[in-house]
Scaffold this active site. Structure first.
Site, mmCIF file in Angstrom:
data_model
loop_
_atom_site.group_PDB
_atom_site.id
_atom_site.type_symbol
_atom_site.label_atom_id
_atom_site.label_comp_id
_atom_site.label_asym_id
_atom_site.label_seq_id
_atom_site.Cartn_x
_atom_site.Cartn_y
_atom_site.Cartn_z
ATOM 1 N N GLN A 68 26.578 12.258 -7.046
ATOM 2 C CA GLN A 68 26.332 11.192 -8.019
ATOM 3 C C GLN A 68 27.048 9.860 -7.771
ATOM 4 O OE1 GLN A 68 26.731 10.295 -12.807
ATOM 5 N NE2 GLN A 68 26.967 12.381 -12.142
ATOM 6 N N GLU A 190 33.265 14.915 -11.210
ATOM 7 C CA GLU A 190 33.368 14.109 -12.430
ATOM 8 C C GLU A 190 34.520 14.480 -13.367
ATOM 9 O OE1 GLU A 190 31.439 11.472 -13.779
ATOM 10 O OE2 GLU A 190 32.865 11.572 -15.412
ATOM 11 N N ASP A 219 32.014 9.552 -11.972
ATOM 12 C CA ASP A 219 31.019 9.428 -10.896
ATOM 13 C C ASP A 219 30.319 8.079 -10.941
ATOM 14 O OD1 ASP A 219 31.439 11.851 -9.704
ATOM 15 O OD2 ASP A 219 29.878 12.903 -10.806
ATOM 16 N N GLY A 298 39.803 -0.733 -30.609
ATOM 17 C CA GLY A 298 40.289 -2.104 -30.740
ATOM 18 C C GLY A 298 41.082 -2.305 -32.014
ATOM 19 N N GLY A 299 41.258 -3.547 -32.383
ATOM 20 C CA GLY A 299 42.075 -3.856 -33.563
ATOM 21 C C GLY A 299 41.306 -3.756 -34.871
HETATM 22 N N1 COA Z 1 24.216 16.472 9.078
HETATM 23 C C1 COA Z 1 25.139 17.428 9.330
HETATM 24 N N2 COA Z 1 26.183 17.694 8.527
HETATM 25 C C2 COA Z 1 26.287 16.948 7.405
HETATM 26 C C3 COA Z 1 25.363 15.945 7.069
HETATM 27 C C4 COA Z 1 24.278 15.715 7.975
HETATM 28 N N3 COA Z 1 23.369 14.789 7.749
HETATM 29 N N4 COA Z 1 25.734 15.409 5.892
HETATM 30 C C5 COA Z 1 26.834 16.053 5.511
HETATM 31 N N5 COA Z 1 27.191 16.973 6.400
HETATM 32 C C6 COA Z 1 28.337 17.867 6.388
HETATM 33 C C7 COA Z 1 29.653 17.136 6.419
HETATM 34 O O1 COA Z 1 29.929 16.703 7.714
HETATM 35 C C8 COA Z 1 30.608 18.193 5.927
HETATM 36 O O2 COA Z 1 30.942 19.049 6.997
HETATM 37 P P1 COA Z 1 32.463 19.453 7.395
HETATM 38 O O3 COA Z 1 33.104 19.931 6.142
HETATM 39 O O4 COA Z 1 32.237 20.524 8.403
HETATM 40 O O5 COA Z 1 33.136 18.267 7.939
HETATM 41 C C9 COA Z 1 29.733 19.015 4.989
HETATM 42 O O6 COA Z 1 28.398 18.537 5.155
HETATM 43 C C10 COA Z 1 30.066 18.966 3.534
HETATM 44 O O7 COA Z 1 30.475 17.699 3.075
HETATM 45 P P2 COA Z 1 31.403 17.620 1.784
HETATM 46 O O8 COA Z 1 31.534 16.197 1.400
HETATM 47 O O9 COA Z 1 32.673 18.365 2.045
HETATM 48 O O10 COA Z 1 30.525 18.373 0.673
HETATM 49 P P3 COA Z 1 30.964 19.459 -0.412
HETATM 50 O O11 COA Z 1 29.688 19.865 -1.058
HETATM 51 O O12 COA Z 1 31.784 20.551 0.137
HETATM 52 O O13 COA Z 1 31.869 18.633 -1.442
HETATM 53 C C11 COA Z 1 32.335 16.866 -3.011
HETATM 54 C C12 COA Z 1 31.277 17.806 -2.419
HETATM 55 C C13 COA Z 1 31.578 15.928 -3.943
HETATM 56 C C14 COA Z 1 33.354 17.663 -3.817
HETATM 57 C C15 COA Z 1 33.027 16.087 -1.884
HETATM 58 O O14 COA Z 1 32.054 15.474 -1.089
HETATM 59 C C16 COA Z 1 34.003 15.037 -2.382
HETATM 60 O O15 COA Z 1 35.103 15.339 -2.835
HETATM 61 N N6 COA Z 1 33.608 13.766 -2.284
HETATM 62 C C17 COA Z 1 34.460 12.632 -2.644
HETATM 63 C C18 COA Z 1 34.559 12.462 -4.126
HETATM 64 C C19 COA Z 1 33.236 12.329 -4.792
HETATM 65 O O16 COA Z 1 32.445 11.475 -4.492
HETATM 66 N N7 COA Z 1 33.031 13.173 -5.790
HETATM 67 C C20 COA Z 1 31.965 12.993 -6.728
HETATM 68 C C21 COA Z 1 30.732 13.561 -6.320
HETATM 69 S S1 COA Z 1 29.572 13.085 -7.538
#
Ligand code: COA
Length: 477
Positions: A68, A190, A219, A298-299
């Site tokens: 998001q 979030e 988010d 607020g106030g």
């Molecule tokens: N091709 C190949 N691999 C891909 C890819 C693509 N096009 N796009 C993503 N990936 C891979 C990434 O390289 C990563 O691999 P790695 O862990 O081996 O390096 C993997 O997908 C997962 O990415 P990740 O961001 O760790 O996803 P997740 O589902 O495990 O975590 C979150 C999700 C949101 C918790 C995390 O991305 C995060 O903390 N983001 C920052 C904060 C944030 O924006 N949070 C709010 C989300 S609304």
């Protein structure tokens, strides 16, 4: 001699022709003389308002976002005219495509409402050929936006150094859960951000647990912050010629939105927070900003009051603010004209310890009318009130449709759906709200038109498996 003269004349003629050509070339690069004023500023366009393109026309975004926070940011930029190319994992795409699905086989509303007006290309960023395609995209784009877990982009090989080397003008914008510090490596969603940013501890009722809010301040709120950082970086780049990194931590974004509570934290050092109803109830304050229920931030004291029908309708309520300048009108409306002169009620400080009694009395009056009737009546006297609108009422509200804040778009697999258009209205840049793309819908188009690969090269990239899902690759092998 004559021959020599003729030759010299011909030479100088040719040189003059060459330099004239050069001048014409240079002139072509400059804006037409009429388009700039004497001090070099652009003359105001003579085109009708809304016909001079969109604010971010010409800006190309490599959108590496998911879920998001990041998608909120890039969708806003797309609404403002940026060409947003969303890079998705082959076969799967953004995980939200399949989350909270309401229509079998169709992209979820979670996805469609956050990814409108974008193009989608599938690329396996861990495949060597996929990396090469991404390198080419980096060279063709102005901004890379990502919100992967900390370190994920680096692990793909797209470090800041690599990106900056390929394209020194590139702005790299990231959302992370936390900024540098002890939690920098944490994955964050979030509600984690709402808790870590100070919102949850100050939301809810004093005698209940901390509460998260339905508005996605962690988010979508951080996505908004990031969008601002990106346009500022684009503006700076027009002077410096180079890109920069933009980082928005969700904890910071939430705290920015909850800053009034940090204000109250510091006020506590100088005495009780008199506008909190806990003050009127004689409940002592502790060391930290407390939860304040529905007290106004607020106030001007306010509270949520029941309206006609509250027994069966969970949204038959109104937010009522006892703004000081309209106190007399409030007293007359609720049948308490004597409060206008009663020393216990006549002034804002006198009212503070009696807010509970005051709002209970006003509620007796609001309960005799629907929330809309209360609003109509109060508006006549400039009394600030807000009906509690349900999402059903918002979806049906015609004025929001008229302004483009709620927009209906059609989708090839799910049919028409409602989305939130651009909440930021620009008078010369009409919002471009289009449906979200299907997974990989624009892969060929982007490879051909943006990256200028030939048909043969496209066929080779496809055959390599860099654009397709792992299972398909296995089948092909
Ligand atoms: N091709 C190949 N691999 C891909 C890819 C693509 N096009 N796009 C993503 N990936 C891979 C990434 O390289 C990563 O691999 P790695 O862990 O081996 O390096 C993997 O997908 C997962 O990415 P990740 O961001 O760790 O996803 P997740 O589902 O495990 O975590 C979150 C999700 C949101 C918790 C995390 O991305 C995060 O903390 N983001 C920052 C904060 C944030 O924006 N949070 C709010 C989300 S609304």
């Amino acid at each position: 001699m004559a021959t020599r003269k003729r030759a010299a004349r011909a030479k100088s003629k040719a040189a003059a022709k060459k330099s004239a050509k050069k001048v014409v070339k240079l002139e072509a690069k400059r804006p037409a003389a009429k388009a700039v004023t004497r001090n070099g500023a652009r003359r105001p366009s003579a085109k009708p308002w809304g016909a001079a393109g969109r604010a971010l026309d010409g800006v190309r975004i490599l959108d590496f976002t998911h879920v998001q926070s990041g998608p909120t940011c890039t969708q806003l930029l797309a609404y403002m005219g940026a060409d947003v190319i969303k890079v998705e994992r082959p076969g799967v795409g953004d995980i939200t495509r399949g989350q909270l699905r309401d229509v079998k086989g169709a992209d979820s509303l979670y996805f469609t409402m956050l990814n409108g007006s974008k193009r989608s290309i599938t690329i396996d960023s861990k495949h060597p050929k996929g990396k090469a395609v991404l390198d080419r995209l980096v060279k063709q784009c102005d901004v890379l936006v990502e919100n992967f877990a900390p370190g994920a982009l680096d692990r793909m090989g797209f470090t800041w150094e690599h990106i900056h080397r390929l394209n020194p003008r590139m702005i790299v914008a990231s959302v992370k859960g936390f900024g540098p510090g002890p939690y920098a490596d944490c994955k964050v969603y979030e509600n984690v951000a709402q808790c870590a940013g100070g919102s949850a501890s100050t939301t809810g009722f004093r005698d209940g647990p901390p509460l998260v809010t339905g508005a996605q301040i962690g988010d979508s709120g951080t996505g908004l912050h990031l969008a601002l950082g990106i346009v500022a970086a684009l503006y700076q780049r027009s002077r410096t010629g180079r890109g920069q990194q933009v980082l928005c931590a969700m904890q910071d974004g939430v705290l920015n939105l909850a800053r009034v509570k940090l204000r109250d934290q510091q006020r506590l050092n100088h005495g009780p927070l008199t506008e909190y109803s806990q003050y009127g109830e004689g409940v002592p304050f502790k060391q930290a900003t407390p939860r304040a229920g529905n007290d106004s931030g607020g106030g001007q004291p306010g509270w949520i009051l029941k309206c006609k029908g509250w027994e069966s309708d969970p949204d038959a309520y109104i937010y009522f603010i006892t703004q000081a300048p309209v106190w007399s009108a409030i007293c007359d409306l609720i049948g308490k004209p004597e409060w206008k002169t009663d020393p216990d009620f006549a002034t804002p400080p006198a009212r503070l310890p009696r807010l509970k009694q005051i709002f209970a009395t006003i509620e007796q009056w609001t309960m005799t009318m629907t929330k809309f009737e209360v609003m109509d009546t109060c508006n006549k006297y400039d009394i600030p009130v807000g009906p509690i609108l349900s999402m059903k009422e918002i979806a049906e509200e015609q004025s929001l449709r008229a302004t483009g804040t709620v927009v209906e778009v059609d989708h090839p697999t799910r049919g028409p759906y409602l989305t939130v258009g651009n909440p930021i209205k620009l008078s010369d840049s009409p919002a471009a709200v289009r449906r979200s793309p299907l997974l990989g819908e624009h892969t060929d188009e982007v490879l051909r038109d943006v990256l200028r690969y030939s048909d043969k090269e496209i066929a080779d990239i496809k055959a390599s498996g860099a654009l397709s899902a792992a299972d398909k690759k296995a089948e092909a092998a």
